[in-house]
Write a protein that holds these residues in place. Structure first.
Motif, short mmCIF file in Angstrom:
data_model
loop_
_atom_site.label_atom_id
_atom_site.label_comp_id
_atom_site.label_asym_id
_atom_site.label_seq_id
_atom_site.Cartn_x
_atom_site.Cartn_y
_atom_site.Cartn_z
N MET A 32 0.83 -1.20 0.00
CA MET A 32 0.00 0.00 0.00
C MET A 32 0.86 1.25 0.00
O MET A 32 0.62 2.20 -0.76
N TYR A 33 1.89 1.27 0.84
CA TYR A 33 2.75 2.45 0.92
C TYR A 33 3.45 2.68 -0.41
O TYR A 33 3.50 3.82 -0.92
N ASN A 34 4.02 1.62 -0.99
CA ASN A 34 4.71 1.77 -2.27
C ASN A 34 3.79 2.29 -3.37
O ASN A 34 4.18 3.14 -4.17
N ARG A 35 2.56 1.79 -3.39
CA ARG A 35 1.62 2.19 -4.44
C ARG A 35 1.18 3.65 -4.27
O ARG A 35 0.96 4.35 -5.26
N GLU A 51 -0.53 -2.47 11.78
CA GLU A 51 -1.47 -2.59 12.90
C GLU A 51 -2.87 -2.13 12.50
O GLU A 51 -3.87 -2.76 12.87
N LEU A 52 -2.95 -1.06 11.75
CA LEU A 52 -4.26 -0.60 11.30
C LEU A 52 -4.91 -1.62 10.36
O LEU A 52 -6.13 -1.86 10.43
N ILE A 53 -4.13 -2.21 9.49
CA ILE A 53 -4.67 -3.24 8.61
C ILE A 53 -5.14 -4.43 9.43
O ILE A 53 -6.21 -5.00 9.17
N ARG A 54 -4.38 -4.81 10.46
CA ARG A 54 -4.79 -5.91 11.34
C ARG A 54 -6.12 -5.62 12.01
O ARG A 54 -6.95 -6.50 12.20
N GLN A 55 -6.33 -4.35 12.33
CA GLN A 55 -7.57 -3.94 12.98
C GLN A 55 -8.73 -3.79 12.01
O GLN A 55 -9.84 -3.43 12.40
N GLY A 56 -8.49 -4.07 10.73
CA GLY A 56 -9.54 -3.91 9.73
C GLY A 56 -9.76 -2.48 9.32
O GLY A 56 -10.87 -2.09 8.93
N LYS A 57 -8.70 -1.66 9.37
CA LYS A 57 -8.78 -0.25 9.02
C LYS A 57 -7.79 0.09 7.90
O LYS A 57 -6.89 0.92 8.06
N PRO A 58 -7.94 -0.52 6.72
CA PRO A 58 -6.96 -0.28 5.65
C PRO A 58 -6.99 1.14 5.11
O PRO A 58 -5.95 1.65 4.68
N ILE A 59 -8.14 1.78 5.10
CA ILE A 59 -8.19 3.16 4.59
C ILE A 59 -7.40 4.08 5.51
O ILE A 59 -6.65 4.95 5.04
N GLU A 60 -7.54 3.88 6.82
CA GLU A 60 -6.75 4.68 7.76
C GLU A 60 -5.26 4.44 7.55
O GLU A 60 -4.44 5.35 7.66
N ALA A 61 -4.90 3.19 7.23
CA ALA A 61 -3.50 2.89 6.92
C ALA A 61 -3.06 3.65 5.68
O ALA A 61 -1.96 4.20 5.62
N GLY A 62 -3.94 3.71 4.69
CA GLY A 62 -3.62 4.44 3.47
C GLY A 62 -3.39 5.91 3.70
O GLY A 62 -2.53 6.53 3.06
#
Length: 378
Positions: A32-35, A51-62
């Motif tokens: 995600m970071y590379n993209r 950690e955010l992805i683990r929590q089911g928060k991929p948009i927040e990770a983005g």
């Protein structure tokens, strides 16, 4: 076997699956970071995103990736640079058109103001040992000096009326920047400005809008009605583009480029009605910058037009960004950048992202984060 031994054995069996899950989250975060940023992440950033992805928060990770140097100086700069020149070259010097779009994303300005807003971004603040020339109407040296510096820190918004010295009615977002003028108002008769705004902001080439059913009362005088001596060539080919394009392109008739953007309020620039270019005496000679949108009259409207007419560049820009095609196009552009696949092969997902983009006040940063979360390798 004691209860303690059973517990220890069960825990040992779980370790590989836990490690595998952690590894998957980390791989997703790196991808995600590379993209989004176009560069490798730090360990600290990956830990937060994982950690955010683990929590089911991929948009927040983005969103974390959208705060990076690379997102602004690499990903956005290359995407927007390809819109700022006729050749679609992403490897050009930073310019005022590109810097303004980058600044809009940085400051969460609704991106549907990109073709109409009265603002421009210039560099301000500390730049170390680099000398930054002031903004100039006549050259690009200010932005050339900025281009390898951290744009997150240096780009600041100003009213165009304060910086470009153009009258208020001439201000139309990136349309009234020097870089846009150099690419799309130089030479020619400004039809190019229409064609390329349709291409980059609505994702429609002129060929896709070709329609010979429109009346040709607004086809300009410089279009030959009998090319090669054959009127049918005009009726079946030329008219299909020029009837609608010329009618709508009158928005641009006060603009020109002569080493800098030129705006002649109330007076059509000479190249538009040049008698030396006349091919058809009774063809259309624009009298002012009022325009008509013939495409909006079609029952099978593929753009989702909301407006049929207007006056000047600002109205034209607002008309484009109010269409359904604008949100869809921005979703497609971002999908291509972060998913690296053809958005037309993922039209359902793209359309969902476009709808959310509009609902989120046309926030392009949110669109990048949401799009990257849709195409993670799960």
């Amino acid at each position: 076997m004691t209860n303690r031994a059973v517990i220890l054995m069960a825990a040992a069996l779980c370790v590989p699956s836990v490690l595998a899950e952690q590894g998957a989250h980390r791989s997703q975060a790196v991808q995600m970071y590379n993209r989004i940023a176009g560069m490798p992440p730090s360990k600290e950033v990956i830990a937060k995103m994982s950690e955010l992805i683990r929590q089911g928060k991929p948009i927040e990770a983005g969103y974390i990736a959208t705060e990076s140097y690379g997102f602004y100086n690499i990903k956005l700069r290359r995407m927007f640079s390809s819109w700022s020149n006729v050749g679609g070259n992403a490897d050009v010097d930073l310019n005022d058109m590109v810097a303004t779009m980058i600044g809009m994303v940085k400051d969460n300005i609704p991106f549907n103001q990109v073709l109409s807003g009265d603002f421009i971004y210039i560099g301000e603040g500390e730049s170390g040992s680099v000398q930054i020339p002031p903004y100039s109407l006549a050259n690009n040296s200010h932005y050339q000096a900025l281009q390898n510096l951290d744009l997150r820190l240096l780009l600041k918004k100003h009213p165009q009326t304060d910086i470009t010295q153009l009258p208020e009615e001439a201000q139309a977002g990136v349309i009234s920047t020097r870089a846009f003028a150099e690419s799309y108002f130089s030479a020619g008769t400004n039809r190019r400005a229409t064609a390329f705004t349709l291409k980059h902001f609505l994702c429609h080439e002129m060929e896709s809008l070709h329609d010979t059913s429109f009346p040709d009362r607004k086809v300009r005088h410089d279009v030959n009605r009998t090319p090669g001596g054959d009127k049918e060539v005009y009726n079946n080919r030329c008219k299909g583009c020029h009837a609608a394009m010329d009618a709508i392109s009158d928005w641009s008739v006060y603009y020109d480029f002569n080493n800098q953007l030129v705006y002649t309020a109330g007076s059509v620039v000479a190249k538009i009605n040049d008698p030396n270019a006349t091919q058809f005496d009774t063809g259309h000679y624009p009298a002012d910058d009022s325009f008509e949108n013939l495409w909006a009259s079609k029952e099978d409207d593929k753009i989702g037009w909301k407006t049929k007419q207007g006056k000047g560049a600002k109205d034209y820009g607002n008309m484009l960004t109010a269409t359904d095609a604008f949100a869809s196009c921005m979703a497609s552009q971002v999908w291509s950048q972060v998913c690296l696949t053809d958005p037309e092969n993922n039209a359902a997902a793209r359309d969902v992202l476009a709808e959310k983009f509009a609902k989120h006040q046309y926030n392009l940063k949110q669109l990048f984060a949401a799009t990257a979360s849709r195409c993670l390798t799960w």
